[in-house]
Design a protein around this motif. Structure first.
Motif: not given
Lengths: 499, 870
Positions: B563, B566-570, B613
């Motif tokens: 997760k 996905s928060l840090l990188f596109p 996501e």
């Protein structure tokens, strides 16, 4: 005081070893010291590894000496008491030595199943040295036709090796160096065949079969055209005489019947697979007629799953080099193409063979097209590493069989199922797969894509490759997250909550 | 003689040069004609060849090497002629002899020549200077100064003493003196001289000074008036114009307002503030009380104080936590017990508020500093919000103070006791308080050691403070420090997640830190995350190998790392150094791990959701997810015991296939809720989960996910083929047992799946290969020609081609040379044989001749004999 006792044990061991050595010397020096041998035999019952090893070495020294000097040679072996009394004192001594010799052999055979591998190995090697020594200097008078090979001792040894209780695979692998000798191999095969035939075919024999397999695996006949075999460990038989033991053809016959006998047994699945793996490489070349295996292979091929995959190789050998006529081969091959094929261990081998089977340019176009379509359908479910095999595979088919190109070039109809699948893969999440899928839109190259590298490809390797890439730039998200579950557009929030 | 020789040599050289410049015979030259003249092309080296010369050169070379080898072929020893110039054909015999003679002489002369003083050519030196130069006194030094400085003795003394003064006269007295006495005398003498010289010099100096003085006074007398005029001239009055000009020049052009503080300055201030607070805390911990005056000035700044003095005064009034008066803790401000309790309550409430604030903050995502403020508020007792309470109290406090003043003296003794007690109390409190500055932990162990003493909220504060103290603008190496801090925080997150009770709240708060650190240095952060992934993937693959290719579903920490990525990188990038391997890893987990328990279902569903996501923007196709969801629905469906369903790996048609089947008669009343991470992943008792409620929820979630994926993949051309097996599985679901909501979902999904693909499948045409171009006769014109031919292919390919070409060339030339060698040898052998034959012939002839003459003589004699003597 465990350390103390250990020390004591070590000390006593040292003493014992010393005494064994000195006794060996004494025995060899003077016949008066014959009782030393009995002492050593009794010492060999010890539990200590070093003592046992020392005993075995002592036995080797003593008996190899005795055998080579012919000190145990007897014209005939006394059977009754009267006979014994008839003998001269010298002969009586020899008789006594013979008895001790059989004692020692018995003890060594027991040691082969010892729990320590060092002891096992040394016992095995020493026994084989006895066999060799006996073969050079027979212990009894032999007729002209009789071979010098001490079959009795060797049979005992082999039977011990093919144990039913203990797995002796490492030891049998060690045994391989003796199997290089033509006579040893011959007797080994002969005895194994005899024993195997006598064994009833019931289930409790997995370990035994494992041992037999280990032995069979080690067997290999010399790859020469020479009919005469000359590599003997014992005294060579008269070369002019054509015996079973020194003709390649007879050995091959024996080899074939031994294998067939073995394959008749009910083998555990893992062993079955192993057999199938080595069959084409280590068995077929040495058989008198590999076609004898066709029944076995056909049966295996019909089982399905991984076994079928493995049988494929042997079957192909038969079809290709031995002209086996196998109907519906391609139909069955087609049936093997299912999603699970990408998850089995022998995937690379399977695809290598499949590629080989479809190499022929004489195959009808509909057949190749069917395979191509099947593969592209499979492509929708397999992981990326499988896709990287499938895509070049399909392209190779299309390059090889230009008549199949209607699959992707059909200007008149509106429906071409095939390429749609490829188009889907252009949207695959892994960029390499997408790149390969995009190649269908480009003109085909003249040369086929090399498959060898991708056949073994695993997801692990793909990940490793990605990890190895040098980082030049790392784009980052520009929207700061509110928390673990992210912002509103992060879909995770719809399905999961923190607490 | 030398000259003569020299001339001879030079003449010879000139002569030889002349002889070298032979006139080239035009018939000996072979011209390699150029087919086309190309402008700008380098002229080839081999435009002309002299085959005759080349051949003779080659033959000569062979004669020197090959022939000698051939001649020596059977010989083991070698005679080396080391005589000078023996092989030099250019030297005449006379020269050789001369040179040899010279060499011989030199050999014998070499050694003694170094001691030969008469040798003029060698120059003697002293301290790197030629002695001859020194003798010439070319650079005479001032003897006075030199002597003074170096302490040398004057020349005549030396002359007297050295070598016995040679012929100078000496009295008997002197001769009788001992060596020592004489030396002492000498020293005294030289010292005396030195002193005399010194005094003389001083005298001269004095004299010059005196002279100067006198001269000055004289000079003043002479031209003094003139100077005075100059100096005392009155300053001119500046006129208006000048004044205005100057005024204008000095006028301020634009008034600078209060400058906006740069980030660095702000950070510096912040750091200073924290450091100050830390120092304060330390002092309090040690129990040293500051003066009252100082205490009054001590002002507490909030973390996001704007320094505009807005809250400052208020704060001043509000803050009470570290104020003491007469050893009396001012914290209670003389409030009575009830009031204290009141504040306590308030405090509690406030704490709750703070928590709420926390959440709000996370949602705002703007003010990271809030967290810090909150914690500070907690420390200070959460008094910010009751200014109304305190405003009244303040006065009361002061009054009390006044009242206390007289009683001070009376209670002096008791005060001391209470004072001590108070001190103790304060010290304890200070100990409890968090430090304000922290070093950056360099390893994970350090971080753990650092964070261990604090509770969860404080840990976050600590992290916050570490980041603040090491803002990259504060010091040189701070950026690197923070980068390592990121790598240290990553395992910390995993640690938080893998605790028995996963500390999701802390993780939640940690995310923003990680995000900001990542923003600061993306490459290092990416590297760190990727390294972590690599490590985890290694573990996974090792596990797989041990289990014969079967994997295991990851624990919460791993899932949260996914997760985090996905928060840090596109995640929508086609290639991303971090995301791509991560997705492969996730896919691998889904494709390899068999579902054996309810926990596996959770983990799998979570990963599927993550995949949704990841690809929600890019709409990429992930076969693993579809397979997995299909497998889950298979687990939920009614199974025909006589038929093996067609499922994909890792699901198997036999074995544990009823994990999601509804066990009860009906599950219609079940309420559908989203899963919670804390319950599902941390659940220890798996049986607790095996309820119909869970099964319905899991099924429902898979259905929802499938629906979403179906919508996403609607445009894929193979939509029908992808979802075909799912349609079948859906029809097998025991819908009658599900609640209505789920039933509807099933029907919706089926409807979605049966939706016809809107865009018709395009007809397919293979791309035609463009026809190969005909060869043109026009010159190919390159726009930027740099004199070199451009070759295609990669660098490696070109290198290989080059080497191959070189090899071919070398090979050819080697073969040619070898052939020529053998020809040469053959010729040589033939020659030898011919000469041998000729020799033999000559000898035979000679012998024949001799014999013939002998015979002739014999015959003549015979004839003579036979002839009758007449």
């Amino acid at each position: 005081m465990p350390s103390n006792t250990r020390k004591d044990v070590k000390f006593s061991n040292k003493n014992e070893i010393k005494s064994i050595k000195s006794k060996t010397k004494e025995f060899l020096c003077d016949r008066k010291n014959a009782n030393c041998l009995v002492d050593i035999i009794s010492l060999s019952e010890s539990e200590e590894e070093e003592v046992i090893l020392a005993c075995i070495r002592a036995f080797y020294n003593i008996f190899s000496n005795l055998i080579t000097h012919g000190s145990m040679y007897l014209e005939r072996i006394p059977t009754t008491k009267d006979d014994v009394e008839d003998l001269s004192s010298e002969e009586q001594y020899r008789c006594w030595l013979r008895e001790r010799y059989s004692d020692v052999s018995q003890r060594m055979l027991e040691l082969i199943t010892h729990q320590l591998s060092t002891v096992q190995e040394l016992a095995l090697c020493t026994l084989m040295k006895f066999v060799a020594a006996e073969g050079q200097n027979p212990l009894r008078k032999l007729s002209e036709k009789h071979l010098a090979f001490p079959a009795v001792l060797f049979e005992k040894l082999l039977l011990t090796l093919l144990s039913e209780e203990i797995e002796l695979r490492p030891l049998i692998v060690r045994f391989q160096e003796f199997l290089e000798y033509d006579d040893v191999r011959y007797y080994a095969m002969k005895i194994a065949h005899k024993v195997l035939k006598e064994k009833p075919n019931h289930e409790q024999l997995d370990i035994y079969h494992g041992n037999v397999y280990a032995l069979l695996e080690q067997l290999s006949l010399p790859a020469t055209d020479e009919e005469k075999l000359i590599n003997f460990m014992t005294k060579m038989p008269d070369t002019n005489a054509s015996l079973k033991i020194n003709t390649l053809r007879d050995q091959k016959k024996l080899f074939t019947s031994l294998w067939l006998e073995f394959l008749r047994k009910r083998l555990p699945t893992s062993l079955y697979k192993k057999v199938l793996v080595i069959l084409h490489d280590k068995v077929m070349p040495y058989m008198t007629s590999p076609l004898l295996l066709s029944d076995f292979l056909t049966e295996s091929y019909n089982i399905g799953g991984a076994v079928s995959l493995l049988a494929l190789n042997g079957l192909f050998m038969l079809i290709h080099t031995y002209n086996l006529d196998y109907p519906d081969f391609y139909k069955k091959l087609y049936a093997l193409f299912e999603p699970n094929v990408f998850h089995v261990k022998y995937r690379a081998r399977f695809f290598h063979l499949a590629d080989l089977f479809l190499t022929s340019t004489h195959l009808p176009a509909y057949l190749v097209a069917a395979f191509a379509k099947r593969l592209s359908r499979l492509a929708l479910t397999v992981p990326p590493c499988g896709l990287l095999i499938i895509l070049p595979f399909i392209y190779n088919l299309l390059i090889r069989h230009p008549s199949c190109r209607v699959l992707i070039h059909r200007p008149d109809t509106t429906k071409g199922e095939f390429t749609l699948l490829e188009n889907t893969l252009q949207n695959h999440y892994h960029h390499e797969v997408a790149m390969w899928a995009r190649k269908i839109e480009q003109p085909f190259p003249k040369l086929e894509f090399p498959l060898a590298d991708v056949l073994d490809l695993t997801t692990d390797q793909m990940i490793e490759k990605e990890m190895k890439k040098k980082i030049k730039e790392v784009p980052v998200t520009f929207e700061a997250p509110y928390g673990l579950l992210g912002n509103k557009e992060h879909r995770l929030q719809d399905y999961w909550a923190l607490e | 003689m030398g000259k003569k020789r020299k001339g001879g040599i030079s003449d010879k050289v000139r002569n030889t040069k002349k002889s070298d410049e032979k006139k080239t015979n035009p018939f000996e030259i072979k011209v390699n004609r150029q087919k086309h003249d190309i402008l700008g092309k380098k002229i080839a080296k081999y435009d002309k060849g002299r085959p005759g010369v080349a051949r003779s050169r080659a033959i000569k070379k062979r004669k020197e090497t090959l022939l000698i080898e051939y001649q020596n072929r059977g010989k083991a020893n070698k005679f080396i002629d080391k005589r000078f110039g023996e092989h030099d054909t250019k030297m005449t015999l006379e020269d050789k002899m001369l040179k040899r003679f010279a060499l011989e002489r030199q050999k014998t002369q070499d050694k003694p020549s170094s001691f030969n003083l008469n040798e003029e050519e060698e120059e003697l030196t002293h301290y790197g200077q030629s002695l001859s130069r020194i003798e010439k006194f070319e650079d005479p030094v001032d003897s006075d100064e030199d002597e003074e400085e170096s302490g040398k003795i004057s020349g005549d003394l030396v002359a007297d003493e050295h070598f016995g003064g040679f012929l100078t006269k000496k009295s008997d007295e002197e001769t009788n003196k001992s060596w020592k006495e004489r030396m002492e005398e000498l020293i005294v003498k030289s010292k005396k001289e030195k002193y005399e010289r010194k005094t003389e010099k001083e005298k001269t100096l004095e004299m010059t000074e005196k002279l100067d003085e006198e001269w000055k006074s004289l000079r003043l007398l002479m031209g003094g008036s003139k100077h005075k005029d100059d100096a005392q001239a009155p300053a001119k009055k500046a006129d208006d114009y000048d004044i205005t000009v100057r005024e204008l020049a000095f006028e301020i052009k634009g008034k600078p307002s209060d400058r906006l503080k740069t980030e660095e300055e702000l950070a510096k201030e912040e750091k200073e503030r924290l450091e100050k607070l830390e120092a304060d805390r330390l002092r309090r911990m040690k129990g040293v009380f500051p003066d009252e005056e100082a205490e009054k000035k001590q002002v507490h700044f909030s973390a996001d104080d704007l320094d505009d003095g807005f809250i400052l005064n208020k704060e001043d009034e509000e803050r009470f936590h570290v104020s003491y008066k007469d050893g009396q803790l001012l914290t209670p401000f003389g409030k009575d017990q009830s009031e204290l309790e009141d504040t306590e309550e308030e405090k509690d409430k406030d704490d709750d508020d703070d928590d709420d604030d926390d959440d709000d903050d996370d949602e705002d995502g703007e003010e990271e500093e809030n967290g810090e403020e909150n914690s500070e508020e907690e420390e200070s007792g959460g008094e910010d919000n009751h200014s109304d309470l305190e405003s009244g109290d303040e006065e009361g406090g002061e009054e009390e103070e006044d009242v206390k003043e007289p009683s001070k003296q009376q209670q002096a003794k008791t005060d001391i006791v209470t004072d001590l007690k108070k001190r103790k109390k304060v010290m304890e409190e200070a100990r409890k308080e968090l430090p304000y500055t922290f070093p950056v932990p360099l390893t994970y162990e350090e971080l753990v050691d650092m964070l261990e003493p604090y509770d969860a909220d404080d840990q976050l504060t600590v992290i916050q403070r570490i980041r603040k103290c090491h803002h990259p603008s504060l010091a040189e190496g701070n950026k690197e420090k923070l980068e390592t801090f990121f790598t240290v925080l990553l395992p910390y997150l995993g640690d938080l997640a893998s605790q028995e009770e996963p500390m999701l709240k802390s993780i939640n708060a940690l995310i923003s830190h990680l995000y900001e650190l990542c923003q600061m240095s993306p490459i290092k952060a990416g590297q760190a995350v990727r390294d972590l992934m690599e490590e985890k993937q290694d573990e996974f693959s090792q596990y797989c190998q041990r289990k014969g290719g079967r994997g295991i579903f990851p624990k919460l920490d791993m899932v949260l790392y996914f997760k985090l990525v996905s928060l840090l990188f596109p995640t929508s990038d086609l290639k991303h150094p971090v995301v791509t391997p991560t997705m492969l890893f996730m896919g691998q987990i889904l494709a390899k791990s068999p579902v054996q328990s309810n926990r596996d279902i959770f983990a799998g569903l979570f990963i599927c959701t993550l995949f949704l996501e990841y690809i929600s923007l890019s709409k990429r196709y992930v076969p693993e997810v579809i397979n997995f969801l299909r497998g889950l629905l298979f687990l939920a469906s009614k199974k025909d015991p006589n038929k093996l369903e067609d499922v994909v790996h890792p699901f198997k048609p036999v074995g544990k296939v009823d994990l999601l089947e509804i066990k009860g008669k009906t599950a219609k009343s079940v309420e559908i809720k989203p899963f919670t991470i804390s319950q599902t992943f941390a659940c220890k008792d798996l049986r607790q989960l095996s309820t119909d409620e869970f099964r319905v929820c899991a099924t429902c979630q898979s259905l929802r996910l499938l629906q979403e994926f179906a919508v996403l993949y609607e445009d894929l051309p193979a939509y029908k083929e992808i979802f075909q097996p799912l349609r079948y599985i859906c029809s097998k679901l025991p819908t009658e047992k599900y609640p209505e909501k789920v039933q509807k979902q099933v029907s919706d999904l089926i409807q979605q799946l049966e939706k016809k693909n809107q865009n018709t499948r395009n007809s397919l045409t293979m791309q035609k290969r463009p026809p190969p171009m005909l060869k043109m006769f026009e010159p190919k014109i390159e726009e930027s020609f740099d004199g070199r031919k451009k070759r295609g292919g990669t660098r490696e390919f070109r290198d290989k081609q080059r080497l191959l070409h070189k090899h071919k060339k070398e090979m050819k030339s080697a073969v040619r040379e070898l052939r020529k060698d053998s020809q040469f040898l053959a010729r040589q052998r033939l020659e030898e044989r011919m000469s041998r034959d000729a020799e033999r012939k000559r000898k035979v002839k000679e012998i024949y001749g001799m014999l013939a003459s002998q015979e002739g003589e014999f015959k003549a004699m015979k004839r003579k004999k036979d002839k009758p003597v007449i």
